[in-house]
Design an enzyme around this catalytic site. Sequence first.
Site, PDB file in Angstrom:
ATOM      1  N   GLY A 134      31.718  46.797 123.939  1.00  0.00           N
ATOM      2  CA  GLY A 134      30.779  47.822 123.488  1.00  0.00           C
ATOM      3  C   GLY A 134      31.341  49.233 123.513  1.00  0.00           C
ATOM      4  O   GLY A 134      30.880  50.099 122.771  1.00  0.00           O
ATOM      5  N   GLU A 135      32.340  49.468 124.348  1.00  0.00           N
ATOM      6  CA  GLU A 135      32.897  50.819 124.480  1.00  0.00           C
ATOM      7  C   GLU A 135      33.834  51.122 123.314  1.00  0.00           C
ATOM      8  O   GLU A 135      34.691  50.318 122.965  1.00  0.00           O
ATOM      9  CB  GLU A 135      33.664  50.959 125.793  1.00  0.00           C
ATOM     10  CG  GLU A 135      32.778  50.861 127.034  1.00  0.00           C
ATOM     11  CD  GLU A 135      33.577  51.053 128.303  1.00  0.00           C
ATOM     12  OE1 GLU A 135      34.588  51.794 128.255  1.00  0.00           O
ATOM     13  OE2 GLU A 135      33.204  50.456 129.325  1.00  0.00           O
ATOM     14  N   ALA A 136      33.675  52.328 122.760  1.00  0.00           N
ATOM     15  CA  ALA A 136      34.489  52.721 121.603  1.00  0.00           C
ATOM     16  C   ALA A 136      35.961  52.782 121.951  1.00  0.00           C
ATOM     17  O   ALA A 136      36.818  52.414 121.140  1.00  0.00           O
ATOM     18  CB  ALA A 136      34.008  54.072 121.076  1.00  0.00           C
TER      19      ALA A 136
ATOM     20  N   ILE B 138      37.443  49.287 121.935  1.00  0.00           N
ATOM     21  CA  ILE B 138      37.603  48.828 120.550  1.00  0.00           C
ATOM     22  C   ILE B 138      38.801  49.500 119.903  1.00  0.00           C
ATOM     23  O   ILE B 138      39.592  48.872 119.192  1.00  0.00           O
ATOM     24  CB  ILE B 138      36.324  49.116 119.735  1.00  0.00           C
ATOM     25  CG1 ILE B 138      35.131  48.348 120.316  1.00  0.00           C
ATOM     26  CG2 ILE B 138      36.523  48.730 118.267  1.00  0.00           C
ATOM     27  CD1 ILE B 138      33.815  48.650 119.626  1.00  0.00           C
TER      28      ILE B 138
END
Length: 779
Positions: free
Chosen positions: A629-631, A634
Site C-alpha cells: 500500500g505504501e507508495a 511500490i
Amino acid sequence: MSSSQNLGGATRCGRVVGPTLDKIIKNAAWRKHTFLVSACKSVLDKLESLSDSPDPSSPLFGLSTSDSDAVLQPLLLSLDTAYAKVVEPALDCSFKLFSLSLLRGEVCSSSPDSLLYKLIHAICKVCGLGEESIELAVLRVLLAAVRSPRIMIRGDCLLHLVRTCYNVYLGGFNGTNQICAKSVLAQIMIIVFTRSEANSMDVSFKTVNVNDLLAITDKNVNEGNSVHICQGFINDVITAGEAAPPPPDFRLVIEEGASENEKGEDGDGGTSKIMEDGFLLFKNLCKLSMKFSSQENTDDQILVRGKTLSLELLKVIVDNGGPIWRSDERQVLSLIPQNSALSVMSIFQLQCAIFTSLLRKYRSGMKSEVGIFFPMLVLRVLENVLQPSFLQKMTVLSLLDTICQDPYLIIDIFVNFDCDVESPNIFERIVNGLLKTALGPPPGSSTTLTAVQDITFRHESVKCLVSIIKAMGTWMDQQFSVGESLLPKSVENEAPGDNYSNPNEEDGTTTDHDFHPDLSSESSEAATLEQRRAYKIELQKGVALFNRKPSKGIEFLISSKKVGSSPDEVVSFLRDTTSLNPTMIGDYLGEREEFPMKVMHAYVDSFDFKEMNFGEAIRFFLRGFRLPGEAQKIDRIMEKFAERFCKCNPNSFSSADTAYVLAYSVIMLNTDAHNIMVKEKMTKADFIKNNRGIDDGKDLPEEYLGALYGQVVKNEIKMSSDSSAPESRQSNGLNKLLGLDGILNLVYWTQTEEKAVGANGLLIKHIQEKFRSKSGKSE
C-alpha cells in the site's frame, strides 16, 4: 394347426417363437387386431417349412436375415398394440430369445432401421403403459438383453434403456417394482463395467446383492418380502442366461477391424466399443447426479430421488471398478462440491461412501483432490463440536472408523499430507477433531446435543482414536517383521542412515501400498519421518510469523536453517511456498533494508521478460504477490521491474525511466478501469494524454498506447490474492530439498493453499471454483 408344444417347426428359434405367436392369436381382440393375427398365422406357417441354416449376419440364430425380419415382425406389432394381453407374451418371448442368445448383433442409434434397434425401443416404449406386471416384464427383458454376450447395446440406445429403468424407479407406485428397477440398474452397471475392465463380452460377473442397495435409501418402500422377491428376480434373469450356452457361430466386433477373439491380448489399438460405452454411461450418471432444482420448484422430490439413485449407481461402479477407471475418478470427485451444500442426508451418506471407496482404491492419483475434499467433506463436520447434525457426524465418524482400521491408508495420509510441506495437515486435524469430540462441548458452552448424543459421539471418537493407534502399531509390526526377514541380504551393504529411494520414482508410477520398497532400515526411516514432520512444524511456524511480520519471519527461518541465507534461496522460498500471504510478500519486497532489497532485486531478476509485451510482462510479474500500500515500496519494486524489462528487451524504450513511468500509468489505469468505486473512467484519449513526453521527452506511438489501453481495460491485471487462477508454483521444490519426493507414494500435484474449512457456504463455493479450474486444466 399343430399342438402348442410342437408349434414353430424344427428351428431352435421357431420352438421359442411359435408358442408365443399362438398365445398372441388367442389373446388378441379379433376385430381390433386383425392384421396382427394374420401376421402371426403367416409366420407360424412359415416356421413349419424352415430349418436351421447358420447365417452370421442374421440377427436371429438359425435363420437368414430376411426370415429373421419376417419372424420377429409379429412381436413388434404386438408391442405396438399397447394391449396388455398381447404385450405380455411378446415380452416373455423376447426375454427367452435374449436369454438363450438367439438374438445377436450390435444395437446402436446409427442403425435405427435395424430389427434389434426397433425391438429394444418397442420394449422400452411399452413400459409407459403403467401396468405393474408389464413394468416388471420390461425390466426382465432389458436386463436379459444387457446380460446376453451376443448383444452389444451401444451409445444412445444404452442410455435410453437405462433411462427406461430410471423411469420405473422414479415414477412407479409399487415398492417392489421400484426396488427391482434399482436392482436391475445396479446389475447393468456391474455387467457393463466388468466387460469394460476385461474389454470382452464373455466375462463372468458378480450378482448384485439387493439388501446392500437398501443400506442407505429406500428402506421405506420395502414391502415385507420385497427384498427376497427382487433378489430372486435378478437371480432368475442371470441364471437363465447361464443355463443356455450361446451359439458358437457368431462373434461381436468390439474394436474397429477386429472381432472379440481377434483383438490383441493387451487391448492396444485405442479405446474399444465396450470401453467407450462404459465411459459414456459413467459420464451421464455423473451429469444426472449433479442436476439441481429450479428456482420455481426447489423441493423437487423426483429430482432428489434421481440424484440419489445416480450416486448409488456410481457407488456400485466405484466399489466394483478396477484400474481402468483411474483416469476418471476425478469426475466422481467433482460430485462432492456440487452436492456439498445439500441438506439431504442420503446424498451426504452416499458422498461419504463414494469418497471412502475412492480413497481406499484410487488415492494414488488424487493427492491434490483428497487435500481439498477431505477437509470439505469430513473435517468441517468433525470439527463442529457445539452444533453438529447428529446423523452427519455419525456418518463421518463411521467413515473415519473405516479409514482408521486400514494401516496403510492412515499411514499414507500422515506421510503424504502431514509430512509434506506443501500439503494440509489432514492426519493432525483428524486426531484433534476426534479428541475435541471425545472431550465433548466445553463447560458453559451452548450446544444442540442431547446427553445421549454427546455420549454416543464420545464413544465413537474414542473408538476411532484406538483404531488409529492399533493401525499404526500393526503397520510398524509388519514393517519390522518384513525387514527382519530381509535383513541378512541387505544389512552388509547399507548404512542405517542411507537415504530412502523409491524404485518407481524414475518412471513416475506409484502404487497405493508401495510405501516401503527399501526395507533394510525401517527404524531409521521412522526416525527420518519424524524429523521431516518436525521440520514441517517448524517451517509452518516461520510461515505463520512471516504472514504477520515478514522480516521477522525470514529472520526466524534463516536462523533455524529452514531457508538458506542467500537472497536467491529466500526468493525460491517466496515463489515456491503456497501458504504465504501475497500481500506480505509484497510488503517484504518493498522494504528499504539492505537484505530485503537484495531479495527484491533477486526476485525481479528471476523473471525473463524477453520478447514479452509490456502489459503482459506486468501481468506476469504481479501474479506472484500483491503490491504493497505504501507508495515508496511500490516505487522501489516498479523501478527494479522497469530496469529488468529494459534489460530483457533493450530496444523497447529509450531508457528504464520510460518503462518505470509507463508501468505506474498501467497500474493506475488498471485500478481506474476495474474498481467499481470509480465512476468517471479513464478514456483512451486520457491515457494517451497522460503519457505524453515520457520517452525522454518524446511521445510513445499512439497505436502502442492504444493497444496497451485495450489490453488492460478488457482483461484486468489480477494480483495474486484476487486471482482465480494463481501462478502455478513448484509444489515439490521443498520436498526435493528435504528428500520427501522419495517417500511420497502419491502422485505429486500442485497443492492448493490450506485454509480452515467450516460450514460456510461462501467457502464451499470458493473450493468449488478451485476444483473447476483444476479440472478444466486437466482436461
